[in-house]
Design a protein around this motif. Structure first.
Motif, PDB file in Angstrom:
ATOM      1  N   LYS A  25       0.652  -1.206  -0.025  1.00  0.00           N
ATOM      2  CA  LYS A  25      -0.010   0.008  -0.163  1.00  0.00           C
ATOM      3  C   LYS A  25       0.920   1.035   0.121  1.00  0.00           C
ATOM      4  CE  LYS A  25      -4.269  -1.761   1.923  1.00  0.00           C
ATOM      5  NZ  LYS A  25      -4.093  -3.288   2.547  1.00  0.00           N
ATOM      6  N   THR A  26       2.088   1.221   0.574  1.00  0.00           N
ATOM      7  CA  THR A  26       2.922   2.485   0.726  1.00  0.00           C
ATOM      8  C   THR A  26       4.463   1.858   0.185  1.00  0.00           C
ATOM      9  OG1 THR A  26       3.592   1.740   2.843  1.00  0.00           O
ATOM     10  CG2 THR A  26       1.618   3.016   2.567  1.00  0.00           C
ATOM     11  N   PHE A  27       5.083   2.906   0.009  1.00  0.00           N
ATOM     12  CA  PHE A  27       6.700   2.665  -0.316  1.00  0.00           C
ATOM     13  C   PHE A  27       7.225   2.118   0.935  1.00  0.00           C
ATOM     14  CE2 PHE A  27       5.895   6.098  -3.807  1.00  0.00           C
ATOM     15  CZ  PHE A  27       6.401   5.109  -4.736  1.00  0.00           C
ATOM     16  N   GLU A  28       6.949   2.394   2.044  1.00  0.00           N
ATOM     17  CA  GLU A  28       7.451   1.749   3.399  1.00  0.00           C
ATOM     18  C   GLU A  28       7.369   0.422   3.225  1.00  0.00           C
ATOM     19  OE1 GLU A  28       5.726   4.679   3.380  1.00  0.00           O
ATOM     20  OE2 GLU A  28       6.974   6.206   4.285  1.00  0.00           O
ATOM     21  N   ASP A  29       6.230  -0.212   2.811  1.00  0.00           N
ATOM     22  CA  ASP A  29       6.066  -1.711   2.817  1.00  0.00           C
ATOM     23  C   ASP A  29       7.113  -1.985   2.095  1.00  0.00           C
ATOM     24  OD1 ASP A  29       3.557  -1.002   4.284  1.00  0.00           O
ATOM     25  OD2 ASP A  29       2.357  -1.381   2.437  1.00  0.00           O
ATOM     26  N   CYS A  30       7.573  -1.521   1.145  1.00  0.00           N
ATOM     27  CA  CYS A  30       8.668  -2.160   0.401  1.00  0.00           C
ATOM     28  C   CYS A  30      10.005  -2.404   0.932  1.00  0.00           C
ATOM     29  CB  CYS A  30       9.023  -1.271  -1.072  1.00  0.00           C
ATOM     30  SG  CYS A  30       7.406  -1.111  -2.099  1.00  0.00           S
ATOM     31  N   ARG A  38      14.279   8.803   0.831  1.00  0.00           N
ATOM     32  CA  ARG A  38      14.454  10.283   0.598  1.00  0.00           C
ATOM     33  C   ARG A  38      14.526  10.689  -0.983  1.00  0.00           C
ATOM     34  NH1 ARG A  38      17.613  10.087   5.120  1.00  0.00           N
ATOM     35  NH2 ARG A  38      19.354   9.741   4.234  1.00  0.00           N
ATOM     36  N   ALA A  39      15.060   9.806  -1.717  1.00  0.00           N
ATOM     37  CA  ALA A  39      14.948  10.208  -3.015  1.00  0.00           C
ATOM     38  C   ALA A  39      13.359  10.052  -3.704  1.00  0.00           C
ATOM     39  CB  ALA A  39      16.028   9.183  -4.018  1.00  0.00           C
ATOM     40  N   GLY A  44       8.451  13.662  -5.057  1.00  0.00           N
ATOM     41  CA  GLY A  44       7.010  13.969  -4.866  1.00  0.00           C
ATOM     42  C   GLY A  44       6.008  12.904  -5.056  1.00  0.00           C
ATOM     43  N   TYR A  45       6.657  11.617  -4.925  1.00  0.00           N
ATOM     44  CA  TYR A  45       5.936  10.421  -5.144  1.00  0.00           C
ATOM     45  C   TYR A  45       5.399  10.202  -3.524  1.00  0.00           C
ATOM     46  CZ  TYR A  45       8.174   9.322  -9.556  1.00  0.00           C
ATOM     47  OH  TYR A  45       8.673   9.390 -10.873  1.00  0.00           O
ATOM     48  N   GLU A  46       4.171  10.230  -3.405  1.00  0.00           N
ATOM     49  CA  GLU A  46       3.630  10.186  -2.152  1.00  0.00           C
ATOM     50  C   GLU A  46       3.221   8.824  -1.896  1.00  0.00           C
ATOM     51  OE1 GLU A  46       0.382  12.911  -1.687  1.00  0.00           O
ATOM     52  OE2 GLU A  46       1.717  14.616  -1.724  1.00  0.00           O
ATOM     53  N   LYS A  47       2.672   8.047  -2.917  1.00  0.00           N
ATOM     54  CA  LYS A  47       2.440   6.543  -2.517  1.00  0.00           C
ATOM     55  C   LYS A  47       2.384   5.800  -4.019  1.00  0.00           C
ATOM     56  CE  LYS A  47      -2.767   6.985  -2.710  1.00  0.00           C
ATOM     57  NZ  LYS A  47      -2.915   6.244  -4.307  1.00  0.00           N
ATOM     58  N   PRO A  48       2.655   4.415  -4.006  1.00  0.00           N
ATOM     59  CA  PRO A  48       2.871   3.826  -5.094  1.00  0.00           C
ATOM     60  C   PRO A  48       1.674   4.048  -6.289  1.00  0.00           C
ATOM     61  CG  PRO A  48       3.309   2.608  -3.395  1.00  0.00           C
ATOM     62  CD  PRO A  48       2.657   3.571  -2.735  1.00  0.00           C
ATOM     63  N   THR A  49       1.731   3.819  -7.524  1.00  0.00           N
ATOM     64  CA  THR A  49       0.694   3.929  -8.239  1.00  0.00           C
ATOM     65  C   THR A  49       0.170   2.353  -8.396  1.00  0.00           C
ATOM     66  OG1 THR A  49       2.178   3.270 -10.291  1.00  0.00           O
ATOM     67  CG2 THR A  49       1.767   5.509  -9.808  1.00  0.00           C
ATOM     68  N   THR A  50      -0.930   1.977  -9.094  1.00  0.00           N
ATOM     69  CA  THR A  50      -1.389   0.888  -8.987  1.00  0.00           C
ATOM     70  C   THR A  50      -0.477  -0.301  -9.498  1.00  0.00           C
ATOM     71  OG1 THR A  50      -3.570   1.899  -9.281  1.00  0.00           O
ATOM     72  CG2 THR A  50      -3.434  -0.662  -9.758  1.00  0.00           C
ATOM     73  N   ILE A  51      -0.007   0.008 -10.551  1.00  0.00           N
ATOM     74  CA  ILE A  51       1.163  -1.201 -11.120  1.00  0.00           C
ATOM     75  C   ILE A  51       2.201  -1.203 -10.211  1.00  0.00           C
ATOM     76  CG2 ILE A  51       2.183   0.528 -12.984  1.00  0.00           C
ATOM     77  CD1 ILE A  51       1.716  -2.870 -13.609  1.00  0.00           C
ATOM     78  N   GLN A  52       2.821  -0.301  -9.503  1.00  0.00           N
ATOM     79  CA  GLN A  52       3.850  -0.151  -8.657  1.00  0.00           C
ATOM     80  C   GLN A  52       3.381  -1.144  -7.309  1.00  0.00           C
ATOM     81  OE1 GLN A  52       4.600   3.889  -8.091  1.00  0.00           O
ATOM     82  NE2 GLN A  52       5.613   4.250 -10.322  1.00  0.00           N
ATOM     83  N   CYS A  53       1.950  -0.891  -6.948  1.00  0.00           N
ATOM     84  CA  CYS A  53       1.540  -1.607  -5.684  1.00  0.00           C
ATOM     85  C   CYS A  53       1.769  -3.000  -5.999  1.00  0.00           C
ATOM     86  CB  CYS A  53      -0.005  -1.334  -5.434  1.00  0.00           C
ATOM     87  SG  CYS A  53      -0.124   0.510  -4.627  1.00  0.00           S
ATOM     88  N   GLN A  54       1.460  -3.642  -7.121  1.00  0.00           N
ATOM     89  CA  GLN A  54       1.618  -5.006  -7.331  1.00  0.00           C
ATOM     90  C   GLN A  54       3.186  -5.501  -7.698  1.00  0.00           C
ATOM     91  OE1 GLN A  54      -0.671  -8.095  -6.619  1.00  0.00           O
ATOM     92  NE2 GLN A  54       1.582  -8.341  -6.214  1.00  0.00           N
ATOM     93  N   ALA A  55       3.490  -4.639  -8.706  1.00  0.00           N
ATOM     94  CA  ALA A  55       4.742  -5.033  -9.515  1.00  0.00           C
ATOM     95  C   ALA A  55       6.084  -5.037  -8.415  1.00  0.00           C
ATOM     96  CB  ALA A  55       5.189  -4.161 -10.546  1.00  0.00           C
ATOM     97  N   LEU A  56       5.906  -3.842  -7.659  1.00  0.00           N
ATOM     98  CA  LEU A  56       7.369  -3.478  -6.692  1.00  0.00           C
ATOM     99  C   LEU A  56       7.639  -4.928  -5.696  1.00  0.00           C
ATOM    100  CD1 LEU A  56       6.882   0.198  -5.702  1.00  0.00           C
ATOM    101  CD2 LEU A  56       8.848  -0.865  -7.064  1.00  0.00           C
ATOM    102  N   PRO A  57       6.554  -5.411  -4.729  1.00  0.00           N
ATOM    103  CA  PRO A  57       6.925  -6.493  -4.196  1.00  0.00           C
ATOM    104  C   PRO A  57       7.448  -7.698  -4.822  1.00  0.00           C
ATOM    105  CG  PRO A  57       4.660  -5.828  -4.084  1.00  0.00           C
ATOM    106  CD  PRO A  57       5.286  -4.981  -4.738  1.00  0.00           C
ATOM    107  N   ILE A  58       6.801  -7.990  -6.106  1.00  0.00           N
ATOM    108  CA  ILE A  58       7.123  -9.210  -6.960  1.00  0.00           C
ATOM    109  C   ILE A  58       8.555  -8.877  -7.404  1.00  0.00           C
ATOM    110  CG2 ILE A  58       6.692 -10.389  -9.042  1.00  0.00           C
ATOM    111  CD1 ILE A  58       3.615  -9.463  -8.801  1.00  0.00           C
ATOM    112  N   LYS A 123      21.793   8.479  -8.357  1.00  0.00           N
ATOM    113  CA  LYS A 123      22.770   9.513  -8.039  1.00  0.00           C
ATOM    114  C   LYS A 123      23.211   9.262  -6.500  1.00  0.00           C
ATOM    115  CE  LYS A 123      21.882  13.645  -8.662  1.00  0.00           C
ATOM    116  NZ  LYS A 123      21.230  14.839  -9.315  1.00  0.00           N
ATOM    117  N   ALA A 124      22.141   9.283  -5.565  1.00  0.00           N
ATOM    118  CA  ALA A 124      22.253   9.207  -4.213  1.00  0.00           C
ATOM    119  C   ALA A 124      23.257   8.028  -3.954  1.00  0.00           C
ATOM    120  CB  ALA A 124      21.134   9.138  -3.347  1.00  0.00           C
TER     121      ALA A 124
END
Ligand code: ADP
Ligand code: MG
Length: 238
Positions: A25-30, A38-39, A44-58, A123-124
């Motif tokens: 549900k959140t980037f913290e969950d990742c 911080r990056a 300005g990304y507050e929460k993952p988009t729908t595809i990000q919500c499912q694709a990121l954990p996979i 970069k960071a």
């Protein structure tokens, strides 16, 4: 399980494949490190988009993914953020040569956009990103690649030219992304894609993203990905 299924349904996410991680549900969950968080916030990304919500954990779990979602849905960060994590997980980062992450895109404009999005997060960490595509000096790109990088974003034709010139080796490449796969097919890049894939170790992680999934792209995906999880967001034509 029921709750996860309902959560996917409410997000209009469809998945197929075995052992699919649940959506976040959140980037913290990742579980991203503070620098990466911080990056992300800086973009300005507050929460993952729908595809990000499912694709990121996979993708973070190391599985191969076929990701299908319309243009503008945030597919780039779905593969860029886990790529940064993957690279930072490698021991002795600067000691070997050749890219760890290889991203192919159909046009120079798209390759350049992905390059910019990647640099924001790389970069960071001092991760070196190179972009190689037509319309820029091949000699300059040769020199840049020779100096070393962890990520290369490329159009298929130019990448093959530079591989032939031995500007880079694929010996440490373990994370391959084929972005806008449908357009790469439309532009006739299938042979180049097959050649590039054939030069990367088979135990790599492979991700294929596309806005549509024509049968010929599906066929290639089944050949070059291992036990992929397919994630579809919204209504997508073939
Ligand atoms: P796609 O590859 O699916 O066409 P992009 O990855 O290019 O989409 O993203 C589209 C736009 O959305 C970009 O401007 C990107 O910076 C922005 N974006 C991506 N993820 C997020 C997010 N989680 N929150 C806000 N904006 C985002
Ligand atoms: Mg895109």
């Amino acid at each position: 399980e029921q709750e996860v299924a309902e959560n996917r349904k409410s997000l209009a996410i469809r998945v197929s494949g075995f052992d699919v991680p649940r959506p976040v549900k959140t980037f913290e969950d990742c579980g991203f490190a503070p620098e990466l968080m911080r990056a992300i916030a800086k973009q300005g990304y507050e929460k993952p988009t729908t595809i990000q919500c499912q694709a990121l954990p996979i993708v973070l779990s190391g599985r191969d993914v076929i990701g299908i979602a319309k243009t503008g849905s945030g597919k780039t960060a779905s593969f860029v953020l886990p790529m940064i994590v993957h690279i930072m997980d490698q021991p002795e980062l600067q000691k070997e040569e050749g890219p760890i992450g290889v991203i192919c895109a159909p046009t120079r404009e798209l390759a350049h956009q992905i390059f910019l999005e990647t640099k924001k997060f790389a970069k960071a960490y001092g991760i070196r990103t190179s972009a190689v595509y037509g319309g820029m000096s091949k000699l300059d790109q040769f020199k840049e690649l020779k100096a070393g990088c962890e990520i290369v974003v490329a159009t298929p034709g130019r990448l093959i030219d530079l591989l032939k010139m031995k500007a880079l080796t694929m010996t440490r490449a373990t994370y391959l992304v084929l972005d806008e796969a449908d357009r790469m097919f439309d532009l006739g890049f299938e042979p180049q894609i097959r050649s590039i894939v054939g030069q990367i170790r088979p135990d790599r992680q492979t991700l294929l993203f596309s806005a549509t999934m024509p049968r010929k792209v599906e066929k290639l995906a089944r050949e070059i990905l291992s036990d992929p999880i397919r994630v579809t967001v919204g209504e997508v034509g073939t």
